[in-house]
Design a protein around this motif. Sequence first.
Motif, PDB file in Angstrom:
ATOM      1  N   ASP A  26      44.982  31.324  25.578  1.00 42.11           N
ATOM      2  CA  ASP A  26      44.255  31.898  26.705  1.00 42.11           C
ATOM      3  C   ASP A  26      43.902  30.740  27.629  1.00 42.11           C
ATOM      4  OD1 ASP A  26      44.375  34.358  25.536  1.00 42.11           O
ATOM      5  OD2 ASP A  26      42.228  34.549  25.133  1.00 42.11           O
ATOM      6  N   MET A  27      44.295  30.840  28.883  1.00 45.06           N
ATOM      7  CA  MET A  27      44.096  29.710  29.791  1.00 45.06           C
ATOM      8  C   MET A  27      44.251  30.166  31.224  1.00 45.06           C
ATOM      9  SD  MET A  27      47.211  28.464  31.236  1.00 45.06           S
ATOM     10  CE  MET A  27      48.774  29.361  31.299  1.00 45.06           C
ATOM     11  N   VAL A  28      43.776  29.322  32.144  1.00 49.76           N
ATOM     12  CA  VAL A  28      44.016  29.531  33.566  1.00 49.76           C
ATOM     13  C   VAL A  28      44.903  28.388  34.064  1.00 49.76           C
ATOM     14  CG1 VAL A  28      41.862  30.757  33.951  1.00 49.76           C
ATOM     15  CG2 VAL A  28      41.929  28.284  34.292  1.00 49.76           C
ATOM     16  N   GLU A  29      45.593  28.676  35.144  1.00 46.40           N
ATOM     17  CA  GLU A  29      46.543  27.699  35.686  1.00 46.40           C
ATOM     18  C   GLU A  29      46.430  27.695  37.210  1.00 46.40           C
ATOM     19  OE1 GLU A  29      51.420  26.912  35.544  1.00 46.40           O
ATOM     20  OE2 GLU A  29      50.466  28.394  34.224  1.00 46.40           O
ATOM     21  N   ILE A  30      46.381  26.506  37.788  1.00 45.23           N
ATOM     22  CA  ILE A  30      46.411  26.335  39.242  1.00 45.23           C
ATOM     23  C   ILE A  30      47.628  25.497  39.593  1.00 45.23           C
ATOM     24  CG2 ILE A  30      45.284  25.326  41.253  1.00 45.23           C
ATOM     25  CD1 ILE A  30      42.652  25.822  40.083  1.00 45.23           C
ATOM     26  N   LEU A  31      48.433  26.008  40.509  1.00 47.02           N
ATOM     27  CA  LEU A  31      49.600  25.272  41.009  1.00 47.02           C
ATOM     28  C   LEU A  31      49.381  25.030  42.499  1.00 47.02           C
ATOM     29  CD1 LEU A  31      50.801  27.931  39.094  1.00 47.02           C
ATOM     30  CD2 LEU A  31      52.616  26.212  38.949  1.00 47.02           C
ATOM     31  N   ILE A  32      49.493  23.783  42.929  1.00 49.26           N
ATOM     32  CA  ILE A  32      49.165  23.416  44.305  1.00 49.26           C
ATOM     33  C   ILE A  32      50.354  22.744  44.989  1.00 49.26           C
ATOM     34  CG2 ILE A  32      47.680  21.956  45.745  1.00 49.26           C
ATOM     35  CD1 ILE A  32      45.451  22.359  43.763  1.00 49.26           C
ATOM     36  N   ASP A  33      50.662  23.244  46.160  1.00 50.26           N
ATOM     37  CA  ASP A  33      51.642  22.639  47.071  1.00 50.26           C
ATOM     38  C   ASP A  33      50.835  22.033  48.212  1.00 50.26           C
ATOM     39  OD1 ASP A  33      53.723  22.035  48.802  1.00 50.26           O
ATOM     40  OD2 ASP A  33      54.075  24.127  49.380  1.00 50.26           O
ATOM     41  N   ALA A  34      50.409  20.777  48.032  1.00 49.34           N
ATOM     42  CA  ALA A  34      49.403  20.176  48.907  1.00 49.34           C
ATOM     43  C   ALA A  34      49.818  20.159  50.373  1.00 49.34           C
ATOM     44  CB  ALA A  34      49.069  18.766  48.432  1.00 49.34           C
ATOM     45  N   LEU A  35      51.084  19.943  50.648  1.00 51.14           N
ATOM     46  CA  LEU A  35      51.550  19.887  52.039  1.00 51.14           C
ATOM     47  C   LEU A  35      51.926  21.257  52.581  1.00 51.14           C
ATOM     48  CD1 LEU A  35      53.759  16.650  51.991  1.00 51.14           C
ATOM     49  CD2 LEU A  35      51.361  16.904  52.668  1.00 51.14           C
ATOM     50  N   ASN A  36      51.895  22.271  51.724  1.00 51.24           N
ATOM     51  CA  ASN A  36      52.245  23.633  52.123  1.00 51.24           C
ATOM     52  C   ASN A  36      53.625  23.696  52.771  1.00 51.24           C
ATOM     53  OD1 ASN A  36      51.604  26.420  52.265  1.00 51.24           O
ATOM     54  ND2 ASN A  36      51.028  26.211  54.423  1.00 51.24           N
ATOM     55  N   ASP A  37      54.568  22.896  52.225  1.00 51.64           N
ATOM     56  CA  ASP A  37      55.919  22.883  52.814  1.00 51.64           C
ATOM     57  C   ASP A  37      56.779  24.026  52.297  1.00 51.64           C
ATOM     58  OD1 ASP A  37      56.266  21.889  50.252  1.00 51.64           O
ATOM     59  OD2 ASP A  37      56.628  19.833  50.925  1.00 51.64           O
ATOM     60  N   LYS A  38      56.280  24.741  51.299  1.00 54.71           N
ATOM     61  CA  LYS A  38      56.936  25.966  50.811  1.00 54.71           C
ATOM     62  C   LYS A  38      58.423  25.751  50.483  1.00 54.71           C
ATOM     63  CE  LYS A  38      53.629  29.242  51.274  1.00 54.71           C
ATOM     64  NZ  LYS A  38      52.425  28.425  51.397  1.00 54.71           N
ATOM     65  N   ASN A  39      58.754  24.604  49.879  1.00 56.72           N
ATOM     66  CA  ASN A  39      60.167  24.379  49.547  1.00 56.72           C
ATOM     67  C   ASN A  39      60.474  24.843  48.131  1.00 56.72           C
ATOM     68  OD1 ASN A  39      59.308  22.340  47.775  1.00 56.72           O
ATOM     69  ND2 ASN A  39      59.486  20.749  49.348  1.00 56.72           N
ATOM     70  N   GLU A  40      61.725  24.688  47.721  1.00 60.06           N
ATOM     71  CA  GLU A  40      62.161  25.133  46.397  1.00 60.06           C
ATOM     72  C   GLU A  40      61.966  24.050  45.347  1.00 60.06           C
ATOM     73  OE1 GLU A  40      63.200  28.163  45.746  1.00 60.06           O
ATOM     74  OE2 GLU A  40      63.139  28.840  47.827  1.00 60.06           O
TER      75      GLU A  40
ATOM     76  N   GLY B  40      53.383  36.084  42.530  1.00 60.62           N
ATOM     77  CA  GLY B  40      54.677  36.640  42.131  1.00 60.62           C
ATOM     78  C   GLY B  40      55.801  35.631  42.139  1.00 60.62           C
ATOM     79  N   ALA B  41      55.474  34.366  41.918  1.00 62.68           N
ATOM     80  CA  ALA B  41      56.496  33.313  41.888  1.00 62.68           C
ATOM     81  C   ALA B  41      57.120  33.232  40.497  1.00 62.68           C
ATOM     82  CB  ALA B  41      55.861  31.969  42.253  1.00 62.68           C
ATOM     83  N   TRP B  42      58.437  33.079  40.466  1.00 58.68           N
ATOM     84  CA  TRP B  42      59.101  32.836  39.185  1.00 58.68           C
ATOM     85  C   TRP B  42      60.422  32.113  39.425  1.00 58.68           C
ATOM     86  CZ3 TRP B  42      56.774  33.020  34.734  1.00 58.68           C
ATOM     87  CH2 TRP B  42      57.535  32.803  33.575  1.00 58.68           C
ATOM     88  N   PRO B  43      60.611  30.943  38.810  1.00 60.93           N
ATOM     89  CA  PRO B  43      59.680  30.229  37.944  1.00 60.93           C
ATOM     90  C   PRO B  43      58.386  29.884  38.670  1.00 60.93           C
ATOM     91  CG  PRO B  43      61.885  29.263  37.840  1.00 60.93           C
ATOM     92  CD  PRO B  43      61.879  30.212  38.986  1.00 60.93           C
ATOM     93  N   LEU B  44      57.339  29.604  37.891  1.00 62.48           N
ATOM     94  CA  LEU B  44      56.042  29.370  38.508  1.00 62.48           C
ATOM     95  C   LEU B  44      56.051  28.151  39.423  1.00 62.48           C
ATOM     96  CD1 LEU B  44      53.431  30.168  35.699  1.00 62.48           C
ATOM     97  CD2 LEU B  44      54.002  31.508  37.715  1.00 62.48           C
ATOM     98  N   ARG B  45      56.830  27.130  39.082  1.00 63.98           N
ATOM     99  CA  ARG B  45      56.891  25.919  39.917  1.00 63.98           C
ATOM    100  C   ARG B  45      57.888  26.115  41.058  1.00 63.98           C
ATOM    101  NH1 ARG B  45      55.652  24.223  34.880  1.00 63.98           N
ATOM    102  NH2 ARG B  45      54.210  22.446  34.588  1.00 63.98           N
ATOM    103  N   THR B  46      57.627  27.147  41.853  1.00 64.45           N
ATOM    104  CA  THR B  46      58.463  27.439  43.018  1.00 64.45           C
ATOM    105  C   THR B  46      57.565  27.536  44.242  1.00 64.45           C
ATOM    106  OG1 THR B  46      59.923  28.750  41.567  1.00 64.45           O
ATOM    107  CG2 THR B  46      60.252  28.963  43.946  1.00 64.45           C
ATOM    108  N   PRO B  47      57.269  26.417  44.902  1.00 66.18           N
ATOM    109  CA  PRO B  47      56.321  26.436  46.017  1.00 66.18           C
ATOM    110  C   PRO B  47      56.683  27.401  47.137  1.00 66.18           C
ATOM    111  CG  PRO B  47      56.715  24.183  45.279  1.00 66.18           C
ATOM    112  CD  PRO B  47      57.692  25.040  44.555  1.00 66.18           C
ATOM    113  N   SER B  48      57.973  27.711  47.300  1.00 66.57           N
ATOM    114  CA  SER B  48      58.351  28.635  48.366  1.00 66.57           C
ATOM    115  C   SER B  48      57.776  30.029  48.153  1.00 66.57           C
ATOM    116  CB  SER B  48      59.882  28.728  48.454  1.00 66.57           C
ATOM    117  OG  SER B  48      60.416  29.264  47.250  1.00 66.57           O
ATOM    118  N   LYS B  49      57.369  30.334  46.916  1.00 62.96           N
ATOM    119  CA  LYS B  49      56.805  31.650  46.603  1.00 62.96           C
ATOM    120  C   LYS B  49      55.285  31.612  46.447  1.00 62.96           C
ATOM    121  CE  LYS B  49      60.883  33.559  46.343  1.00 62.96           C
ATOM    122  NZ  LYS B  49      61.433  34.001  45.049  1.00 62.96           N
TER     123      LYS B  49
END
Length: 530
Positions: free
Chosen positions: A103-117, A215-224
């Motif tokens: 049981d855990m929480v997760e935060i994923l951050i795209d600091a520059l908000n470049d929304k790339n793949e 709704g990003a998948w894989p989770l490390r997909t800043p574009s989503k």
Amino acid sequence: MMKQIVILIQLILFPVSIFCRPKKDLPVIFSVYTGNWQGIGHNAAAWLQTKPAFFENQAESDNKVSIRSLWDKDSLYFFFDVKDEELRAFQKEKDHPLLYRDDMVEILIDALNDKNECWTTDDLVYHINLFGQKKDDKGTKDCLSDPAWDGEAGFAVYLSGTLNDSTDIDQGYQVEIAIPWQELNVYPETGKKIGINFANGDNDGNGRQLFDWSGAWPLRTPSKFGTLILKMQEDPWNGFGKDSVISPLDGYINRFHYYKSTSLEKKPLIVSIHQWSADYTNFRNSMAEQARAQNWNYIFPDARGANNHPKACGSDYVIADIDQAITWAVKNLPVDTSGIYIVGASGGGYHALCHFMKSTYPVKAYSVWVPITDLNSWYHESLGRKSKYAQDIEKCICSDCPTFNKEKAEARSPLYWQTPKEKTASTQLHIYTGIHDGYTGAVPISHSIRFYNKIASDLGAGENELISPDETIWMLTTRTAPHFSGLKIGERDVLFFKSTGNLSLEIFEGGHEILVDHVIERLIVNNPPP
């Protein structure tokens, strides 16, 4: 080789089913500026000024998650509130490779908000489990994860339940996180946009259950990823006055917000009392908008602020502060003194009952929602849930006592005080509680039931006007009523109703809440104008 060929054929023949998801607008969350960050664990009032984002995925988990965000010049802050009926975690080591299965929480951050793949150098992730252990990593210029990266975020985990005990039903947990701007390499300013996603891991013993916000998948997909936008606090108290009075007891500055009716005739006064961890700045559930919409007078006193010190928690100081605020309102607002109403929920309901029991100020009616009535019981209930309220009570009654002092707790509990029998002839007391409180909230319905029975018994009520032990046990164990009242509060069913004289108790379909849009209408129904 055969497996590789099969996969290649699948990619060629069925590319749409594998790679394409239905398009949807990416979500947005606003982070509100705070100029008064008190450190991890001390910001209840500030969090309540923010609007949460919610997410759930019933196909993956029965958890429900809300997230709030604040910021200042130093850090970006997050508050997760996760409703989870079974708390499970096993990894007690930082960066354990299996921590994400807890049981855990997760935060994923795209600091520059470049929304790339690509998971690159401006991208980072934190996982935090229920043991307060983290697993973090940062992207690299080669679009890989660097698990050796060690972030400097501060965080705390608060459990409402028992970890790894499947014999009980838990309420959930909360996680508070502070991420330094220096770590993000971002200069904070109003309007700044940051790519963001949140995820929740739910280990109920049925394998890994993981769902996310955007709704990003894989989770490390800043574009989503969704977008977090920094904004300044909008003052919800615009249109309300602010003033203060000095307590004659100790010189305390009792600040308050108020609304002055614009009517040419005198109007009723709503005296609203803030919740347990809040103060007079907390707009949420303050009844301010509802009083203004009715064009009634209104005052919202600080009354010693949060309940975590000896001059709070049902003290004579609190009761005197409320009386002093009413006196100010009567002197400075067009108040119809035959229509003074006191409203409070949770900790505010507790102080409303304290005022009812001890104050001699003439009040027409009290509207009390989901109140605490016995600090001794609530201490042990909170201790069992590992809730911070247990520590608050300790600070109120005796911060230097070697053990919990039951007598001091009861001395601050209206359940044990003398009933003002003469007062009940002219003052109405209406108590409301949600049937699910104590399961989904912090205060079991037994607090309201016991207090109603105490007052009713002291007033000489007959057996049929009291709530029997069998009825109490039934409602506590089944979260239903032994017989349906047929009444409603707005659209909510009133499952159980009892009354005697000017005292009533309504147990409605709901939890630990005050139905703010129906408080005044209930007061009007119970107290029609002459």
